[in-house]
Design a protein around this motif. Structure first.
Motif, PDB file in Angstrom:
ATOM      1  N   ASP A 106       0.838  -1.201   0.000  1.00 48.74           N
ATOM      2  CA  ASP A 106       0.000   0.000   0.000  1.00 48.74           C
ATOM      3  C   ASP A 106       0.875   1.254   0.000  1.00 48.74           C
ATOM      4  OD1 ASP A 106      -1.981   1.862   0.216  1.00 48.74           O
ATOM      5  OD2 ASP A 106      -2.720   1.221   2.167  1.00 48.74           O
ATOM      6  N   ILE A 107       1.501   1.506  -1.156  1.00 45.46           N
ATOM      7  CA  ILE A 107       2.371   2.668  -1.323  1.00 45.46           C
ATOM      8  C   ILE A 107       1.811   3.533  -2.451  1.00 45.46           C
ATOM      9  CG2 ILE A 107       4.685   3.471  -1.935  1.00 45.46           C
ATOM     10  CD1 ILE A 107       5.749   0.776  -0.883  1.00 45.46           C
ATOM     11  N   VAL A 108       1.685   4.812  -2.192  1.00 40.54           N
ATOM     12  CA  VAL A 108       1.194   5.750  -3.203  1.00 40.54           C
ATOM     13  C   VAL A 108       2.202   6.891  -3.319  1.00 40.54           C
ATOM     14  CG1 VAL A 108      -0.649   7.322  -3.895  1.00 40.54           C
ATOM     15  CG2 VAL A 108      -1.207   5.191  -2.698  1.00 40.54           C
ATOM     16  N   SER A 109       2.693   7.123  -4.533  1.00 43.55           N
ATOM     17  CA  SER A 109       3.668   8.191  -4.764  1.00 43.55           C
ATOM     18  C   SER A 109       3.168   9.093  -5.889  1.00 43.55           C
ATOM     19  CB  SER A 109       5.037   7.618  -5.146  1.00 43.55           C
ATOM     20  OG  SER A 109       5.589   6.859  -4.087  1.00 43.55           O
ATOM     21  N   THR A 110       3.107  10.377  -5.610  1.00 42.05           N
ATOM     22  CA  THR A 110       2.765  11.375  -6.621  1.00 42.05           C
ATOM     23  C   THR A 110       3.954  12.311  -6.757  1.00 42.05           C
ATOM     24  OG1 THR A 110       0.426  11.259  -6.010  1.00 42.05           O
ATOM     25  CG2 THR A 110       1.127  13.145  -7.321  1.00 42.05           C
ATOM     26  N   LEU A 111       4.466  12.417  -7.966  1.00 39.90           N
ATOM     27  CA  LEU A 111       5.704  13.142  -8.189  1.00 39.90           C
ATOM     28  C   LEU A 111       5.480  14.331  -9.117  1.00 39.90           C
ATOM     29  CD1 LEU A 111       6.270   9.806  -8.409  1.00 39.90           C
ATOM     30  CD2 LEU A 111       8.614  10.610  -8.330  1.00 39.90           C
ATOM     31  N   SER A 112       5.872  15.499  -8.665  1.00 37.63           N
ATOM     32  CA  SER A 112       5.907  16.676  -9.525  1.00 37.63           C
ATOM     33  C   SER A 112       7.284  16.694 -10.179  1.00 37.63           C
ATOM     34  CB  SER A 112       5.691  17.951  -8.708  1.00 37.63           C
ATOM     35  OG  SER A 112       4.421  17.934  -8.089  1.00 37.63           O
ATOM     36  N   VAL A 113       7.306  16.618 -11.514  1.00 33.84           N
ATOM     37  CA  VAL A 113       8.577  16.414 -12.212  1.00 33.84           C
ATOM     38  C   VAL A 113       8.791  17.482 -13.280  1.00 33.84           C
ATOM     39  CG1 VAL A 113       8.474  13.933 -11.799  1.00 33.84           C
ATOM     40  CG2 VAL A 113       7.572  14.854 -13.919  1.00 33.84           C
ATOM     41  N   ALA A 114      10.055  17.773 -13.526  1.00 35.58           N
ATOM     42  CA  ALA A 114      10.429  18.725 -14.568  1.00 35.58           C
ATOM     43  C   ALA A 114      10.465  18.034 -15.924  1.00 35.58           C
ATOM     44  CB  ALA A 114      11.797  19.316 -14.257  1.00 35.58           C
ATOM     45  N   PRO A 115      10.105  18.723 -16.996  1.00 34.66           N
ATOM     46  CA  PRO A 115      10.146  18.120 -18.333  1.00 34.66           C
ATOM     47  C   PRO A 115      11.542  17.691 -18.773  1.00 34.66           C
ATOM     48  CG  PRO A 115       8.783  20.091 -18.346  1.00 34.66           C
ATOM     49  CD  PRO A 115       9.470  20.053 -17.014  1.00 34.66           C
ATOM     50  N   SER A 116      12.594  18.241 -18.161  1.00 38.88           N
ATOM     51  CA  SER A 116      13.951  17.855 -18.554  1.00 38.88           C
ATOM     52  C   SER A 116      14.220  16.383 -18.303  1.00 38.88           C
ATOM     53  CB  SER A 116      14.987  18.703 -17.811  1.00 38.88           C
ATOM     54  OG  SER A 116      14.850  18.571 -16.412  1.00 38.88           O
ATOM     55  N   GLY A 117      13.417  15.750 -17.438  1.00 37.80           N
ATOM     56  CA  GLY A 117      13.573  14.319 -17.195  1.00 37.80           C
ATOM     57  C   GLY A 117      13.251  13.479 -18.403  1.00 37.80           C
ATOM     58  N   ILE A 150       8.763  23.675 -14.236  1.00 39.10           N
ATOM     59  CA  ILE A 150      10.095  23.975 -13.729  1.00 39.10           C
ATOM     60  C   ILE A 150      11.089  23.300 -14.659  1.00 39.10           C
ATOM     61  CG2 ILE A 150       9.384  24.266 -11.325  1.00 39.10           C
ATOM     62  CD1 ILE A 150      10.275  21.419 -10.754  1.00 39.10           C
ATOM     63  N   SER A 151      12.284  23.823 -14.773  1.00 38.83           N
ATOM     64  CA  SER A 151      13.232  23.265 -15.737  1.00 38.83           C
ATOM     65  C   SER A 151      13.870  21.974 -15.243  1.00 38.83           C
ATOM     66  CB  SER A 151      14.313  24.291 -16.066  1.00 38.83           C
ATOM     67  OG  SER A 151      15.049  24.643 -14.904  1.00 38.83           O
ATOM     68  N   ARG A 152      14.080  21.879 -13.931  1.00 37.15           N
ATOM     69  CA  ARG A 152      14.689  20.656 -13.387  1.00 37.15           C
ATOM     70  C   ARG A 152      14.245  20.475 -11.947  1.00 37.15           C
ATOM     71  NH1 ARG A 152      20.812  21.707 -14.618  1.00 37.15           N
ATOM     72  NH2 ARG A 152      21.253  20.051 -13.130  1.00 37.15           N
ATOM     73  N   GLY A 153      14.125  19.222 -11.548  1.00 39.89           N
ATOM     74  CA  GLY A 153      13.731  18.919 -10.181  1.00 39.89           C
ATOM     75  C   GLY A 153      12.593  17.924 -10.088  1.00 39.89           C
ATOM     76  N   ILE A 154      12.524  17.213  -8.959  1.00 43.37           N
ATOM     77  CA  ILE A 154      11.432  16.293  -8.638  1.00 43.37           C
ATOM     78  C   ILE A 154      11.042  16.505  -7.185  1.00 43.37           C
ATOM     79  CG2 ILE A 154      10.734  13.874  -8.333  1.00 43.37           C
ATOM     80  CD1 ILE A 154      12.704  13.095 -10.509  1.00 43.37           C
ATOM     81  N   LEU A 155       9.757  16.645  -6.940  1.00 46.32           N
ATOM     82  CA  LEU A 155       9.218  16.636  -5.584  1.00 46.32           C
ATOM     83  C   LEU A 155       8.269  15.452  -5.500  1.00 46.32           C
ATOM     84  CD1 LEU A 155       9.194  18.334  -2.902  1.00 46.32           C
ATOM     85  CD2 LEU A 155       6.956  19.137  -3.652  1.00 46.32           C
TER      86      LEU A 155
END
Length: 362
Positions: free
Chosen positions: A175-186, A254-259
Protein backbone atom coordinates in the motif's frame (compact mmCIF):
# COMPACT_ATOMS: atom_id res chain seq x y z
CA UNK A 1 43.74 11.42 -13.88
CA UNK A 2 41.08 8.97 -15.07
CA UNK A 3 40.07 9.79 -18.63
CA UNK A 4 36.34 9.66 -19.41
CA UNK A 5 34.41 9.63 -22.68
CA UNK A 6 30.73 10.56 -22.71
CA UNK A 7 28.48 9.07 -25.39
CA UNK A 8 25.36 11.13 -26.04
CA UNK A 9 26.93 14.22 -24.53
CA UNK A 10 24.62 16.66 -26.31
CA UNK A 11 21.65 15.59 -24.17
CA UNK A 12 20.73 16.96 -20.77
CA UNK A 13 22.09 13.98 -18.82
CA UNK A 14 25.26 13.64 -20.88
CA UNK A 15 25.87 17.38 -20.65
CA UNK A 16 25.45 17.24 -16.88
CA UNK A 17 28.05 14.46 -16.64
CA UNK A 18 30.42 16.58 -18.72
CA UNK A 19 29.79 19.56 -16.42
CA UNK A 20 30.59 17.55 -13.28
CA UNK A 21 33.65 15.81 -14.73
CA UNK A 22 35.05 19.10 -16.09
CA UNK A 23 35.71 20.29 -12.52
CA UNK A 24 36.39 16.90 -10.91
CA UNK A 25 39.79 16.67 -9.17
CA UNK A 26 40.48 13.10 -10.29
CA UNK A 27 38.64 12.76 -13.60
CA UNK A 28 39.43 14.21 -17.01
CA UNK A 29 37.10 14.65 -19.97
CA UNK A 30 38.02 12.95 -23.19
CA UNK A 31 35.85 12.42 -26.25
CA UNK A 32 32.28 13.73 -26.21
CA UNK A 33 30.09 12.07 -28.83
CA UNK A 34 26.80 13.19 -30.35
CA UNK A 35 26.01 11.71 -33.75
CA UNK A 36 23.42 14.35 -34.60
CA UNK A 37 25.89 17.14 -33.73
CA UNK A 38 29.11 15.50 -34.95
CA UNK A 39 31.71 18.14 -35.70
CA UNK A 40 29.74 20.89 -33.97
CA UNK A 41 31.41 22.84 -31.13
CA UNK A 42 30.19 21.67 -27.73
CA UNK A 43 29.59 25.24 -26.60
CA UNK A 44 27.02 25.78 -29.34
CA UNK A 45 24.86 23.09 -27.73
CA UNK A 46 25.93 23.59 -24.11
CA UNK A 47 26.90 27.28 -23.87
CA UNK A 48 27.23 26.95 -20.09
CA UNK A 49 30.22 24.56 -20.45
CA UNK A 50 32.67 27.40 -20.98
CA UNK A 51 35.78 25.52 -19.83
CA UNK A 52 35.53 23.04 -22.71
CA UNK A 53 36.86 25.73 -25.02
CA UNK A 54 36.79 24.75 -28.70
CA UNK A 55 36.12 21.03 -28.18
CA UNK A 56 33.70 19.56 -30.73
CA UNK A 57 31.39 16.56 -30.65
CA UNK A 58 32.63 13.35 -32.27
CA UNK A 59 30.81 10.44 -33.83
CA UNK A 60 30.72 7.05 -32.11
CA UNK A 61 33.91 5.05 -32.71
CA UNK A 62 34.26 1.94 -30.54
CA UNK A 63 38.04 1.82 -30.91
CA UNK A 64 38.43 5.47 -29.94
CA UNK A 65 36.05 5.13 -26.99
CA UNK A 66 37.74 1.99 -25.67
CA UNK A 67 41.05 3.87 -25.44
CA UNK A 68 39.62 5.78 -22.44
CA UNK A 69 39.53 4.55 -18.84
CA UNK A 70 35.77 5.05 -18.46
CA UNK A 71 32.91 5.42 -20.95
CA UNK A 72 29.61 6.93 -19.83
CA UNK A 73 26.63 5.97 -21.98
CA UNK A 74 24.00 8.74 -21.96
CA UNK A 75 21.66 7.25 -24.54
CA UNK A 76 17.95 6.42 -24.65
CA UNK A 77 16.89 2.89 -23.73
CA UNK A 78 17.36 0.47 -26.59
CA UNK A 79 20.64 2.05 -27.69
CA UNK A 80 23.06 1.86 -24.77
CA UNK A 81 22.70 -1.89 -24.30
CA UNK A 82 24.08 -2.79 -27.72
CA UNK A 83 26.91 -0.26 -27.51
CA UNK A 84 27.80 -1.55 -24.07
CA UNK A 85 28.14 -5.05 -25.52
CA UNK A 86 30.45 -3.79 -28.26
CA UNK A 87 32.63 -1.86 -25.82
CA UNK A 88 32.84 -4.83 -23.46
CA UNK A 89 34.07 -7.03 -26.30
CA UNK A 90 36.58 -4.40 -27.41
CA UNK A 91 38.12 -4.14 -23.92
CA UNK A 92 37.00 -6.22 -20.97
CA UNK A 93 38.62 -4.01 -18.32
CA UNK A 94 36.99 -0.81 -19.59
CA UNK A 95 34.78 0.78 -16.93
CA UNK A 96 31.29 1.41 -18.31
CA UNK A 97 28.56 3.54 -16.74
CA UNK A 98 25.08 3.47 -18.31
CA UNK A 99 22.69 6.32 -17.54
CA UNK A 100 19.82 4.64 -19.41
CA UNK A 101 17.37 1.91 -18.46
CA UNK A 102 18.83 -0.98 -20.46
CA UNK A 103 20.78 -2.48 -17.53
CA UNK A 104 18.51 -1.67 -14.57
CA UNK A 105 15.92 -4.45 -14.42
CA UNK A 106 16.86 -7.99 -13.43
CA UNK A 107 13.56 -9.56 -14.46
CA UNK A 108 13.12 -10.10 -18.25
CA UNK A 109 9.34 -10.15 -17.86
CA UNK A 110 9.34 -6.79 -16.11
CA UNK A 111 11.54 -5.41 -18.88
CA UNK A 112 9.24 -6.72 -21.58
CA UNK A 113 6.21 -5.25 -19.84
CA UNK A 114 7.73 -1.79 -19.33
CA UNK A 115 10.06 -1.34 -22.30
CA UNK A 116 10.10 -4.26 -24.73
CA UNK A 117 12.92 -5.34 -26.98
CA UNK A 118 16.08 -7.16 -25.95
CA UNK A 119 16.70 -7.60 -22.25
CA UNK A 120 20.34 -7.09 -21.30
CA UNK A 121 21.99 -8.54 -18.21
CA UNK A 122 21.81 -6.01 -15.36
CA UNK A 123 24.86 -4.11 -14.17
CA UNK A 124 25.69 -3.00 -10.63
CA UNK A 125 23.00 -0.55 -9.56
CA UNK A 126 24.33 2.93 -8.87
CA UNK A 127 22.45 3.97 -5.75
CA UNK A 128 25.06 3.88 -2.95
CA UNK A 129 22.64 4.82 -0.15
CA UNK A 130 20.12 2.04 -0.86
CA UNK A 131 19.79 -0.06 2.30
CA UNK A 132 19.97 -3.83 1.71
CA UNK A 133 18.31 -6.68 3.57
CA UNK A 134 21.43 -7.46 5.61
CA UNK A 135 21.74 -3.89 6.84
CA UNK A 136 24.60 -2.81 4.60
CA UNK A 137 24.11 -0.59 1.56
CA UNK A 138 24.49 -0.83 -2.19
CA UNK A 139 27.79 1.00 -1.72
CA UNK A 140 29.46 -2.33 -0.87
CA UNK A 141 28.52 -3.74 -4.29
CA UNK A 142 29.88 -0.72 -6.14
CA UNK A 143 33.41 -1.05 -4.77
CA UNK A 144 35.64 -2.11 -7.66
CA UNK A 145 32.72 -2.45 -10.09
CA UNK A 146 33.48 -2.08 -13.79
CA UNK A 147 29.87 -2.16 -15.02
CA UNK A 148 27.51 0.36 -13.41
CA UNK A 149 23.98 1.47 -14.26
CA UNK A 150 22.62 4.75 -12.91
CA UNK A 151 19.13 4.71 -11.36
CA UNK A 152 16.07 6.36 -12.81
CA UNK A 153 15.44 9.79 -11.35
CA UNK A 154 11.86 9.05 -10.27
CA UNK A 155 12.98 5.71 -8.86
CA UNK A 156 15.58 7.50 -6.74
CA UNK A 157 12.99 9.92 -5.34
CA UNK A 158 10.70 7.10 -4.20
CA UNK A 159 13.30 4.50 -3.18
CA UNK A 160 15.42 6.73 -0.97
CA UNK A 161 12.31 8.03 0.78
CA UNK A 162 10.87 4.63 1.66
CA UNK A 163 13.56 1.93 1.65
CA UNK A 164 14.57 2.38 5.33
CA UNK A 165 10.92 2.13 6.44
CA UNK A 166 10.44 -1.00 4.30
CA UNK A 167 13.66 -2.45 5.73
CA UNK A 168 12.49 -1.84 9.30
CA UNK A 169 9.07 -3.39 8.66
CA UNK A 170 7.20 -0.24 9.62
CA UNK A 171 5.15 0.20 6.44
CA UNK A 172 3.02 -2.06 4.26
CA UNK A 173 4.75 -2.74 0.89
CA UNK A 174 1.34 -3.51 -0.63
CA UNK A 175 0.00 0.00 0.00
CA UNK A 176 2.37 2.67 -1.32
CA UNK A 177 1.19 5.75 -3.20
CA UNK A 178 3.67 8.19 -4.76
CA UNK A 179 2.77 11.37 -6.62
CA UNK A 180 5.70 13.14 -8.19
CA UNK A 181 5.91 16.68 -9.52
CA UNK A 182 8.58 16.41 -12.21
CA UNK A 183 10.43 18.73 -14.57
CA UNK A 184 10.15 18.12 -18.33
CA UNK A 185 13.95 17.86 -18.55
CA UNK A 186 13.57 14.32 -17.19
CA UNK A 187 12.18 13.31 -20.58
CA UNK A 188 15.41 14.33 -22.33
CA UNK A 189 16.22 16.90 -24.96
CA UNK A 190 14.34 15.41 -27.91
CA UNK A 191 11.70 17.73 -29.39
CA UNK A 192 8.20 16.65 -28.37
CA UNK A 193 5.01 18.67 -28.66
CA UNK A 194 3.86 17.99 -25.11
CA UNK A 195 7.17 19.31 -23.73
CA UNK A 196 7.16 22.63 -25.59
CA UNK A 197 7.27 25.71 -23.39
CA UNK A 198 3.95 26.85 -24.84
CA UNK A 199 2.38 23.63 -23.58
CA UNK A 200 4.05 23.50 -20.17
CA UNK A 201 4.29 27.06 -18.92
CA UNK A 202 1.46 27.86 -16.49
CA UNK A 203 0.19 24.28 -16.80
CA UNK A 204 0.53 20.97 -14.97
CA UNK A 205 -0.30 17.61 -16.52
CA UNK A 206 -0.31 14.05 -15.20
CA UNK A 207 0.98 11.23 -17.36
CA UNK A 208 1.70 7.49 -17.19
CA UNK A 209 -1.25 6.91 -14.86
CA UNK A 210 -2.88 3.59 -13.85
CA UNK A 211 0.36 1.79 -13.11
CA UNK A 212 1.95 2.37 -16.51
CA UNK A 213 5.07 4.30 -15.50
CA UNK A 214 8.27 2.51 -16.50
CA UNK A 215 10.03 3.17 -13.20
CA UNK A 216 7.52 1.15 -11.15
CA UNK A 217 9.31 -2.22 -11.61
CA UNK A 218 12.61 -0.52 -10.77
CA UNK A 219 11.26 0.92 -7.51
CA UNK A 220 9.77 -2.44 -6.48
CA UNK A 221 13.04 -4.18 -7.35
CA UNK A 222 14.88 -1.68 -5.12
CA UNK A 223 12.48 -2.00 -2.20
CA UNK A 224 12.65 -5.80 -2.39
CA UNK A 225 16.42 -5.53 -1.95
CA UNK A 226 15.77 -3.79 1.37
CA UNK A 227 13.95 -6.79 2.83
CA UNK A 228 14.73 -9.93 0.83
CA UNK A 229 18.04 -11.72 0.53
CA UNK A 230 16.56 -13.63 -2.42
CA UNK A 231 16.33 -10.33 -4.29
CA UNK A 232 20.14 -10.12 -4.31
CA UNK A 233 20.14 -12.65 -7.14
CA UNK A 234 20.39 -10.43 -10.22
CA UNK A 235 18.45 -12.95 -12.29
CA UNK A 236 15.69 -13.70 -9.81
CA UNK A 237 12.26 -12.73 -11.14
CA UNK A 238 10.62 -9.87 -9.28
CA UNK A 239 7.71 -11.51 -7.49
CA UNK A 240 4.87 -8.94 -7.57
CA UNK A 241 2.93 -10.68 -4.80
CA UNK A 242 2.63 -8.52 -1.71
CA UNK A 243 3.87 -5.38 -3.45
CA UNK A 244 1.65 -2.51 -4.48
CA UNK A 245 2.94 0.80 -5.76
CA UNK A 246 0.74 3.46 -7.31
CA UNK A 247 3.07 5.98 -8.95
CA UNK A 248 1.79 9.05 -10.78
CA UNK A 249 4.11 11.70 -12.22
CA UNK A 250 2.86 15.22 -12.93
CA UNK A 251 4.73 17.53 -15.31
CA UNK A 252 5.10 20.97 -13.77
CA UNK A 253 6.58 24.17 -15.21
CA UNK A 254 10.09 23.98 -13.73
CA UNK A 255 13.23 23.26 -15.74
CA UNK A 256 14.69 20.66 -13.39
CA UNK A 257 13.73 18.92 -10.18
CA UNK A 258 11.43 16.29 -8.64
CA UNK A 259 9.22 16.64 -5.58
CA UNK A 260 7.84 13.23 -4.61
CA UNK A 261 5.04 12.89 -2.06
CA UNK A 262 5.26 9.27 -0.92
CA UNK A 263 2.65 7.81 1.41
CA UNK A 264 2.30 4.33 2.87
CA UNK A 265 0.18 2.56 5.46
CA UNK A 266 1.96 2.06 8.76
CA UNK A 267 1.68 -1.52 10.09
CA UNK A 268 2.87 -1.07 13.67
CA UNK A 269 2.39 1.33 16.55
CA UNK A 270 4.34 4.33 15.32
CA UNK A 271 4.55 8.06 15.76
CA UNK A 272 6.01 10.73 13.51
CA UNK A 273 9.04 10.69 15.80
CA UNK A 274 9.73 6.94 15.54
CA UNK A 275 9.36 6.99 11.76
CA UNK A 276 11.68 9.99 11.54
CA UNK A 277 14.18 8.22 13.79
CA UNK A 278 14.34 5.24 11.40
CA UNK A 279 15.33 7.49 8.51
CA UNK A 280 17.74 9.36 10.76
CA UNK A 281 19.42 6.12 11.83
CA UNK A 282 19.91 4.90 8.26
CA UNK A 283 21.03 8.18 6.76
CA UNK A 284 23.02 9.72 9.63
CA UNK A 285 26.37 9.29 7.85
CA UNK A 286 25.20 9.91 4.27
CA UNK A 287 26.79 13.05 2.82
CA UNK A 288 24.12 13.54 0.17
CA UNK A 289 20.90 12.83 2.07
CA UNK A 290 19.53 15.71 4.09
CA UNK A 291 16.83 14.59 6.51
CA UNK A 292 15.06 17.72 7.69
CA UNK A 293 13.98 18.21 11.32
CA UNK A 294 10.60 16.73 12.14
CA UNK A 295 7.85 19.04 10.95
CA UNK A 296 9.84 20.52 8.06
CA UNK A 297 9.33 19.58 4.40
CA UNK A 298 11.70 20.08 1.46
CA UNK A 299 11.27 21.91 -1.82
CA UNK A 300 12.97 21.41 -5.17
CA UNK A 301 14.55 24.84 -4.84
CA UNK A 302 16.55 23.67 -1.81
CA UNK A 303 18.43 21.02 -3.83
CA UNK A 304 18.70 22.63 -7.26
CA UNK A 305 22.14 22.12 -8.77
CA UNK A 306 23.28 19.70 -6.07
CA UNK A 307 23.80 16.00 -5.47
CA UNK A 308 21.56 16.15 -2.40
CA UNK A 309 18.25 14.43 -1.70
CA UNK A 310 16.21 16.31 0.91
CA UNK A 311 13.64 14.37 2.96
CA UNK A 312 10.79 15.43 5.23
CA UNK A 313 8.48 13.21 7.30
CA UNK A 314 4.87 13.51 8.39
CA UNK A 315 2.41 11.07 9.98
CA UNK A 316 -1.40 11.08 10.04
CA UNK A 317 -2.62 8.91 12.95
CA UNK A 318 -6.23 9.17 11.73
CA UNK A 319 -5.38 7.19 8.59
CA UNK A 320 -2.25 5.40 9.89
CA UNK A 321 -0.29 6.72 6.92
CA UNK A 322 3.22 8.09 6.85
CA UNK A 323 4.22 10.69 4.28
CA UNK A 324 7.85 11.07 3.23
CA UNK A 325 8.44 13.99 0.89
CA UNK A 326 11.63 13.82 -1.15
CA UNK A 327 13.18 16.50 -3.32
CA UNK A 328 16.08 16.15 -5.74
CA UNK A 329 17.53 17.64 -8.89
CA UNK A 330 16.59 15.09 -11.55
CA UNK A 331 19.63 15.82 -13.73
CA UNK A 332 22.16 15.99 -10.89
CA UNK A 333 21.42 13.54 -8.07
CA UNK A 334 18.72 11.90 -10.18
CA UNK A 335 21.14 10.96 -12.98
CA UNK A 336 24.62 12.39 -13.55
CA UNK A 337 25.56 12.95 -9.91
CA UNK A 338 24.47 9.45 -8.90
CA UNK A 339 26.58 8.08 -11.75
CA UNK A 340 29.70 10.03 -10.75
CA UNK A 341 29.18 9.22 -7.06
CA UNK A 342 28.98 5.52 -7.92
CA UNK A 343 32.00 5.81 -10.20
CA UNK A 344 34.01 7.45 -7.42
CA UNK A 345 33.27 4.45 -5.19
CA UNK A 346 34.14 1.99 -7.94
CA UNK A 347 37.47 3.73 -8.59
CA UNK A 348 38.34 3.86 -4.89
CA UNK A 349 38.48 7.65 -4.63
CA UNK A 350 36.60 9.99 -2.28
CA UNK A 351 32.90 9.30 -2.83
CA UNK A 352 32.07 13.00 -2.68
CA UNK A 353 34.85 14.12 -5.03
CA UNK A 354 33.66 16.57 -7.68
CA UNK A 355 30.11 16.61 -6.30
CA UNK A 356 28.31 19.50 -4.65
CA UNK A 357 26.03 19.07 -1.65
CA UNK A 358 25.03 22.74 -1.78
CA UNK A 359 22.25 23.90 -4.07
CA UNK A 360 21.86 27.22 -5.84
CA UNK A 361 19.26 29.86 -5.10
CA UNK A 362 17.10 31.58 -6.08
Amino acid sequence: MTRIAVVGASGYAGGEVARIVASHPHLELGVLTADRHEGRPVRQVHPHLRTLGDQSFSGIDVEELSAHDVVVLALPHGYSGELGESLSKARSDLVLVDLGADRRLSDPQAWEHSYGGRHFDPWVYGMPELVLAGGDTQRSRLEGATRIVAPGCNASAVTLALAPLIHSGQIDPADIVSTLSVAPSGAGRALRDELLAAQRLSSAAAYAVSGSHRHIPEVIQNLRLAVSSAATDAHAPADPAGWGLSLTPVLVPISRGILAVNTARVVSQETAATLHQTLERHYATEAFIDLLPLGELPSTGSVLGSNTVALGVGFDPATSRVTVVSALDNLYKGTAGAAVQSLNIALGIDEAAGLDANGVAP
